[in-house]
Design a protein around this motif. Structure first.
Motif, mmCIF file in Angstrom:
data_model
loop_
_atom_site.group_PDB
_atom_site.id
_atom_site.type_symbol
_atom_site.label_atom_id
_atom_site.label_comp_id
_atom_site.label_asym_id
_atom_site.label_seq_id
_atom_site.Cartn_x
_atom_site.Cartn_y
_atom_site.Cartn_z
ATOM 1 N N GLN A 19 0.837 -1.201 0.000
ATOM 2 C CA GLN A 19 0.000 0.000 0.000
ATOM 3 C C GLN A 19 0.871 1.251 0.000
ATOM 4 N N PHE A 20 2.002 1.180 0.698
ATOM 5 C CA PHE A 20 2.939 2.314 0.761
ATOM 6 C C PHE A 20 3.574 2.531 -0.607
ATOM 7 N N CYS A 21 4.050 1.444 -1.226
ATOM 8 C CA CYS A 21 4.654 1.502 -2.562
ATOM 9 C C CYS A 21 4.832 0.061 -3.058
ATOM 10 N N PRO A 22 4.149 -0.310 -4.156
ATOM 11 C CA PRO A 22 4.261 -1.684 -4.658
ATOM 12 C C PRO A 22 5.711 -2.071 -4.987
ATOM 13 N N ARG A 23 6.508 -1.087 -5.408
ATOM 14 C CA ARG A 23 7.918 -1.403 -5.689
ATOM 15 C C ARG A 23 8.658 -1.762 -4.394
ATOM 16 N N GLN A 24 8.374 -1.012 -3.319
ATOM 17 C CA GLN A 24 9.021 -1.332 -2.048
ATOM 18 C C GLN A 24 8.658 -2.765 -1.630
ATOM 19 N N TRP A 25 7.386 -3.106 -1.769
ATOM 20 C CA TRP A 25 6.952 -4.471 -1.412
ATOM 21 C C TRP A 25 7.728 -5.502 -2.233
ATOM 22 N N ALA A 26 7.827 -5.269 -3.555
ATOM 23 C CA ALA A 26 8.501 -6.245 -4.430
ATOM 24 C C ALA A 26 9.985 -6.359 -4.087
ATOM 25 N N LEU A 27 10.622 -5.229 -3.767
ATOM 26 C CA LEU A 27 12.051 -5.282 -3.412
ATOM 27 C C LEU A 27 12.257 -6.125 -2.153
ATOM 28 N N ILE A 28 11.344 -5.984 -1.204
ATOM 29 C CA ILE A 28 11.484 -6.732 0.054
ATOM 30 C C ILE A 28 11.053 -8.192 -0.114
ATOM 31 N N LYS A 183 8.242 -0.680 -11.718
ATOM 32 C CA LYS A 183 9.291 0.325 -11.942
ATOM 33 C C LYS A 183 9.145 1.463 -10.929
ATOM 34 N N VAL A 184 10.203 2.247 -10.826
ATOM 35 C CA VAL A 184 10.213 3.361 -9.873
ATOM 36 C C VAL A 184 9.089 4.350 -10.182
ATOM 37 N N LYS A 185 8.377 4.726 -9.159
ATOM 38 C CA LYS A 185 7.380 5.782 -9.285
ATOM 39 C C LYS A 185 7.599 6.682 -8.077
ATOM 40 N N THR A 186 8.416 7.693 -8.258
ATOM 41 C CA THR A 186 8.792 8.500 -7.097
ATOM 42 C C THR A 186 7.658 9.421 -6.660
ATOM 43 N N PRO A 188 6.316 11.864 -2.744
ATOM 44 C CA PRO A 188 6.690 12.317 -1.390
ATOM 45 C C PRO A 188 6.985 11.150 -0.456
ATOM 46 N N HIS A 189 6.331 9.984 -0.705
ATOM 47 C CA HIS A 189 6.542 8.841 0.186
ATOM 48 C C HIS A 189 7.988 8.330 0.150
ATOM 49 N N CYS A 190 8.713 8.630 -0.939
ATOM 50 C CA CYS A 190 10.110 8.159 -1.041
ATOM 51 C C CYS A 190 10.965 8.714 0.099
ATOM 52 N N LYS A 191 10.603 9.902 0.599
ATOM 53 C CA LYS A 191 11.402 10.535 1.671
ATOM 54 C C LYS A 191 11.454 9.668 2.924
ATOM 55 N N SER A 192 10.375 8.953 3.204
ATOM 56 C CA SER A 192 10.367 8.137 4.432
ATOM 57 C C SER A 192 10.545 6.652 4.123
ATOM 58 N N CYS A 193 10.968 6.339 2.890
ATOM 59 C CA CYS A 193 11.128 4.929 2.499
ATOM 60 C C CYS A 193 12.429 4.355 3.038
ATOM 61 N N SER A 194 12.348 3.195 3.672
ATOM 62 C CA SER A 194 13.537 2.553 4.243
ATOM 63 C C SER A 194 14.437 1.972 3.151
ATOM 64 N N LEU A 195 13.941 1.920 1.919
ATOM 65 C CA LEU A 195 14.742 1.307 0.839
ATOM 66 C C LEU A 195 15.306 2.326 -0.142
ATOM 67 N N GLN A 196 15.254 3.606 0.234
ATOM 68 C CA GLN A 196 15.773 4.641 -0.663
ATOM 69 C C GLN A 196 17.143 4.307 -1.218
ATOM 70 N N ASN A 197 18.024 3.816 -0.343
ATOM 71 C CA ASN A 197 19.415 3.586 -0.763
ATOM 72 C C ASN A 197 19.592 2.396 -1.690
ATOM 73 N N ILE A 198 18.627 1.479 -1.690
ATOM 74 C CA ILE A 198 18.775 0.359 -2.625
ATOM 75 C C ILE A 198 17.728 0.369 -3.735
ATOM 76 N N CYS A 199 16.759 1.273 -3.624
ATOM 77 C CA CYS A 199 15.787 1.400 -4.717
ATOM 78 C C CYS A 199 16.463 2.019 -5.936
ATOM 79 N N LEU A 200 17.414 2.907 -5.692
ATOM 80 C CA LEU A 200 18.167 3.570 -6.753
ATOM 81 C C LEU A 200 17.237 4.156 -7.820
HETATM 82 S S1 SF4 Z 1 12.322 4.983 -2.903
HETATM 83 FE FE1 SF4 Z 1 10.907 3.562 -1.857
HETATM 84 S S2 SF4 Z 1 8.921 4.572 -2.049
HETATM 85 FE FE2 SF4 Z 1 10.238 5.500 -3.587
HETATM 86 S S3 SF4 Z 1 9.901 4.311 -5.460
HETATM 87 FE FE3 SF4 Z 1 11.668 3.422 -4.390
HETATM 88 S S4 SF4 Z 1 10.790 1.775 -3.170
HETATM 89 FE FE4 SF4 Z 1 9.081 3.104 -3.734
#
Ligand code: SF4
Length: 219
Positions: A19-28, A183-186, A188-200
């Protein structure tokens, strides 16, 4: 934190990531990438406290069960309820070894304060669906407890909310079986995303993290 799941069930807690970000879910959950930040560590601490007092406790008309394993065959998800309160109710369900009938009410513990997003409510509704399947009953309410406000909020678990959960989990199952990382869909939620450093985000507009890693290894 272990985000591995067995082959047959998706982790229920993944709904809040999706719900926060489908990409974050898939990465985890698909690519098994995980990075801890202070928020996730704090979240684990809150859950540890909720799950701590092992097993069950009886208080007046309530039986309180902590860290209860739950699953849903129809949603293909499994997980754990921080707390399930079984409240005595003549229209409730029977529990093994208990003469009374009980109405199950899920209670989820969260760090911080109530969020703007609806991920916590959706997670609670998913827990209710699991409990409904396990106990063959209807669950219409649950609670979210926040450690910052030290207050619990009543959540009405409507059919519409449960339908929304079913739609989200259907998508999660489809992505998981296709091993699809959106794919990445940046935003405001990216600011608090724990995967910022590996989402690239800048690099990953065209390829997944695993494709990127493979390409780098070939270079
Ligand atoms: S930084 Fe986090 S919230 Fe933003 S697109 Fe990547 S996984 Fe999603």
């Amino acid at each position: 934190m272990d985000y591995k799941q067995d082959d047959s069930y998706l982790l229920l807690s993944g709904i809040q990531h999706f719900q926060f970000c489908p990409r974050q879910w898939a990465l985890i959950h698909i690519e098994q990438q995980w990075e801890e930040n202070s928020r996730t560590v704090e979240g684990q601490h809150v859950h540890k406290k909720a799950d701590d007092s092992s097993a069950r406790e009886k208080r007046k008309d309530k039986l309180i069960v902590r860290g209860m394993a739950i699953k849903s065959e129809t949603l293909n998800i499994s997980g754990q309820c921080d707390v399930v309160e079984f409240v005595e109710d003549s229209a409730g369900v029977s529990l093994y070894g208990n003469p009374s009938l009980y109405r199950p009410i899920p209670v989820e513990y969260k760090r911080g304060k109530p969020k703007v997003g609806r991920e916590d409510e959706l997670q609670l509704a998913a827990q209710a669906i699991c409990l409904e399947e396990m106990f063959l009953c209807q669950i219409t309410e649950g609670y979210l407890y926040y450690n910052e406000t030290k207050h619990r909020h009543l959540v009405l678990l409507s059919d519409a909310l449960k339908q929304e959960v079913r739609a989200i989990v259907t998508k999660m199952n489809s992505y998981y079986h296709r091993r699809y990382t959106p794919k990445v869909k940046t935003g405001p939620h990216c600011k608090s995303c724990s995967l910022q450093n590996i989402c690239l985000p800048e690099l990953m507009v065209r390829e997944s993290v695993s494709e990127y890693m493979e390409r780098r290894l070939r270079e």
